[in-house]
Scaffold this active site. Structure first.
Site, PDB file in Angstrom:
ATOM      1  CE  LYS A 446      -3.708   2.250   2.670  1.00 48.43           C
ATOM      2  NZ  LYS A 446      -4.554   2.117   3.877  1.00 48.43           N
ATOM      3  CG  ASP A 543     -14.408   3.407   6.270  1.00 47.86           C
ATOM      4  OD1 ASP A 543     -15.616   3.587   6.018  1.00 47.86           O
ATOM      5  OD2 ASP A 543     -13.511   3.635   5.446  1.00 47.86           O
TER       6      ASP A 543
END
Length: 745
Positions: A446, A543
């Site tokens: 990432k 989230d």
């Protein structure tokens, strides 16, 4: 600039020398065979062990029944070789794709994969042709997109390809150029209209000059199975680095040269380097620039007429001048005059002195560059929150040994320098690339999109939280890299994408059945219960949504993306923050009060549960304005007793009515606007597992209360923690100053 140029020259000289010696070209271990049949095989290609630069350039010299002399084949590609040029091309025999109206198709493999090879189809020397009446032929990429093609129409006087027309201008035959850097394709042929008589159509790549010279009639292609095609090749700079230990970074304008030869890197269609290069001898030299002796001087004075002049010459006389050969050139002297040996000696001495001076400058430059790289990495480490990360890891009592620090060099190599073809997905916090470490392990890397110091909190927060988590249904953090311009995280690779992709894109091989949906929901609920109750400190994800739930090779759920997550002290019930999250999943109570509790994660999970039931997205513009929110749409449908009208048709086939109602009621409880009335994730997981158990063994229905008691007893060990952390939004609201986020600015 001069020092850099000399550095590149010396580096290239040393690299080529190391490679050819490593290949055995100079140590006598290589065979002396440099021809196969009538074809010359120059290095870096070769026949036999230790005679080629790597396996891609290995040549097999095969005896064939159809020929009196052996034929060379590229070993890795199994393509017959007609000619090899050290200027960077190889001419091969390539198969033709054919299809007929009667169903007959060519049996040859026409899709030779060049993706990982040093070869590409030559754009300047190769064309794509289609032969046939009323034919549309196309080149398509592996993902199905068209990258080239052409269309031919019929000769109206005779609808057949058997004509005397030698051109290929769109009547019974068409041609087009190919894209640059083409290394894989599929050829497709489609008829424009139905033929009155059976017909065959052909599509193929072919060398342009061969087709123009040798094909008197395009219809002759029906008697052939292969045609010549030209491939461009180059030597991979990464291979040089592996052999020599030098990092030969390149850009689109990079070139290397010496006194006898020069090398240029290849570029792709976007102008970026392809990380390969080819070499050639300079004017006045001849030989193979890839061998140790490389290019040798041409003695121009071997030509007896090189320095001859006639009586009309301004030099006078009518005799022959004396030819003097020099390195890479020559000059002429009138007869009787000796060459200026003193000037040559002075010139050579000056050249050697300058060379040693430049070598000293190069060594100094190398030392300075190494120090600058070290300081640059230290600067990035501090700017990317390295010191803060170390502080958080130590204060969180995390086992730091499990969080590995990767080097930038390792991750660049793993992701092919973050090639766009390696992108797995993009989100608000960064881009995720697929990579392969040196030990062969597949990982996900990432990379933050931009350098934003305001986002460092999310990055450090995700590292610290994931370092504390050890659960089979939570994505595993392998390590990070902080010495790059933007911070990097390295995760385990989850191959089957997101739950969102699985639900909304058709998957014929593994459709989302009712059993799979129940199992995924139960696994996510178990992971959230672990985060809320069983981790070293309670963790709120903040989230939860289908795009943050990944599926592994066995379609097991993995909760991911902890960039906005927070941990709290054990005696805290909520945290007060700026509202963050995704519309459609956001807890309305949190939106109004800015106070996030464990029940806010429960609400988001309720939306995911409804998505599993209905197959609908959390927010949809196709629904009526008052029902664009899936949560609102679902609650209204249940209150109006229309639940079975909105369910996904796929689960109606194998789910029992009472099972659907049980899960729907659970989802409704999770979506209660009053957070206190929502169940805990522990209760949610228990109810989902109870539905699974009842589905596996219907006889358990009779002893349901006993099953519930057993399940409650299994979770008794977490009650001490959950009483103080998860039961009590009743105990009062804590102020924002009472919370303990992992990092704050």
């Amino acid at each position: 600039m001069v020092v850099q140029m000399v550095f590149r020259i010396l580096l290239l000289l040393g690299s080529i020398n190391a490679i050819v010696q490593g290949a055995g070209v100079t140590n006598g271990s290589c065979s002396t065979q440099t021809k196969c049949g009538e074809v010359d095989i120059p290095y870096p290609f070769g026949i036999g062990a230790d005679c080629y630069i790597n396996d891609w350039f290995a040549i097999d010299c095969n005896e064939t029944l159809s020929s009196t002399s052996p034929k060379p084949f590229l070993r890795r590609l199994n393509l017959e070789v007609f000619n090899i040029s050290i200027q960077g091309t190889v001419r091969v025999n390539y198969p033709i794709f054919m299809t007929c109206d009667n169903g007959t198709k060519s049996t040859a493999n026409v899709n030779v994969d060049l993706v990982s090879s040093p070869f590409v189809f030559s754009q300047s020397k190769t064309r794509f042709l289609a032969v046939g009446c009323n034919t549309f032929a196309s080149l398509t990429s592996p993902d199905g997109s068209v990258i080239g093609g052409c269309m031919s129409v019929c000769d109206q006087t005779k609808k057949t390809i058997l004509t005397n027309d030698t051109s290929c201008n769109g009547i019974n035959c068409c041609q087009t150029t190919i894209p640059s850097d083409l290394n894989e394709f599929n050829a497709t042929i489609k008829p424009i209209e139905t033929q009155s008589a059976p017909d065959c159509k052909y599509a193929f790549l072919v060398e342009q000059t061969w087709f123009q010279t040798n094909m008197r009639n395009p219809s002759e292609i029906q008697y052939m199975s292969h045609v010549p095609v030209v491939l461009d090749w180059g030597i991979n700079t990464t291979f040089f680095s592996l052999v020599t230990g030098n990092n030969m970074s390149t850009d689109s304008s990079t070139s290397w040269s010496s006194s006898t030869f020069f090398c240029n890197t290849s570029t792709n269609s976007t102008g970026n380097p392809r990380l390969t290069f080819t070499c050639s001898c300079k004017f006045g030299f001849q030989g193979n620039p890839y061998l140790p002796q490389r290019c040798t001087d041409i003695d121009e004075c071997q030509d007896p007429n090189r320095c001859f002049f006639n009586s009309n010459s301004t030099r006078g006389g009518g005799s022959q001048e004396r030819c003097v050969n020099t390195i890479g050139s020559f000059y002429c002297l009138p007869a009787g005059i000796k060459p200026p040996t003193k000037d040559i000696t002075i010139g050579l001495s000056t050249s050697f002195g300058l060379l040693f001076l430049l070598i000293g400058g190069w060594l100094s430059y190398r030392v300075v560059k190494k120090r600058k790289n070290i300081k640059r990495k230290e600067k990035f480490f501090k700017r990317n929150g390295g010191l803060l990360l170390q502080q958080q890891l130590s204060s969180s009592e995390v086992n730091v040994e499990k969080t590995k620090l990767f080097s930038s060099k390792d991750l660049e190599k793993a992701t092919n320098h973050f090639n766009v073809n390696r992108i797995l997905g993009q989100g608000g916090q960064g881009t995720v690339y697929k990579g392969m470490l040196v030990d062969g392990k597949i990982v996900a890397v990432k990379k933050s999109k931009v350098i934003d110091e305001g986002k460092l909190e999310e990055f450090i927060n995700e590292v610290v939280i994931l370092s504390q988590i050890n659960h089979r249904n939570v994505v595993k953090l392998l390590g990070c890299c902080l010495e790059t311009e933007v911070p990097l995280l390295v995760y385990e690779f989850i191959p089957n994408g997101t739950l969102s992709h699985y639900l909304y894109d058709q998957n014929e091989e593994f459709p989302p059945t009712w059993d799979m949906r129940l199992r995924i929901a139960s696994e996510v609920a178990g992971a959230l219960f672990y985060l809320h109750s069983a981790a070293s400190k309670p963790i709120f994800h903040r989230d939860i949504k289908t795009t943050n739930i990944l599926l592994d090779d066995k379609y097991r759920a993995k909760v991911a993306d902890f960039g906005t997550s927070r941990s709290i002290a054990i005696d805290q019930t909520h945290l007060t923050t700026v509202v963050q999250g995704t519309f459609g999943y956001l807890d309305p109570e949190y939106f109004q009060t800015s106070q996030f509790t464990e029940k806010s994660d429960v609400y988001s999970f309720g939306v995911v549960l409804v998505e599993l039931l209905t197959g609908e997205k959390a927010i949809s513009s196709t629904r009526a304005e008052e029902s664009r929110s899936l949560a609102t749409y679902f609650i209204n449908s249940m209150e109006e007793n229309n639940l079975f009208d909105i369910l996904d048709a796929r689960i109606m086939k194998d789910a029992k009515k009472e099972e659907i109602i049980a899960v729907a009621n659970l989802a409704k409880m999770c979506l209660n606007l009053n957070g206190k009335k929502r169940p805990t994730m522990k209760e949610v997981e228990m109810k989902l597992e109870a539905v699974q158990m009842l589905r596996k063994d219907p006889n358990v229905q009779q002893n349901y209360e006993e099953v519930e008691c057993v399940r409650i007893e299994m979770y008794k060990q977490w009650d001490v923690v959950s009483k103080s952390t998860m039961s009590g939004t009743d105990s009062g609201a804590a102020s924002s100053s009472d919370t303990h986020p992992l990092l704050s600015f």
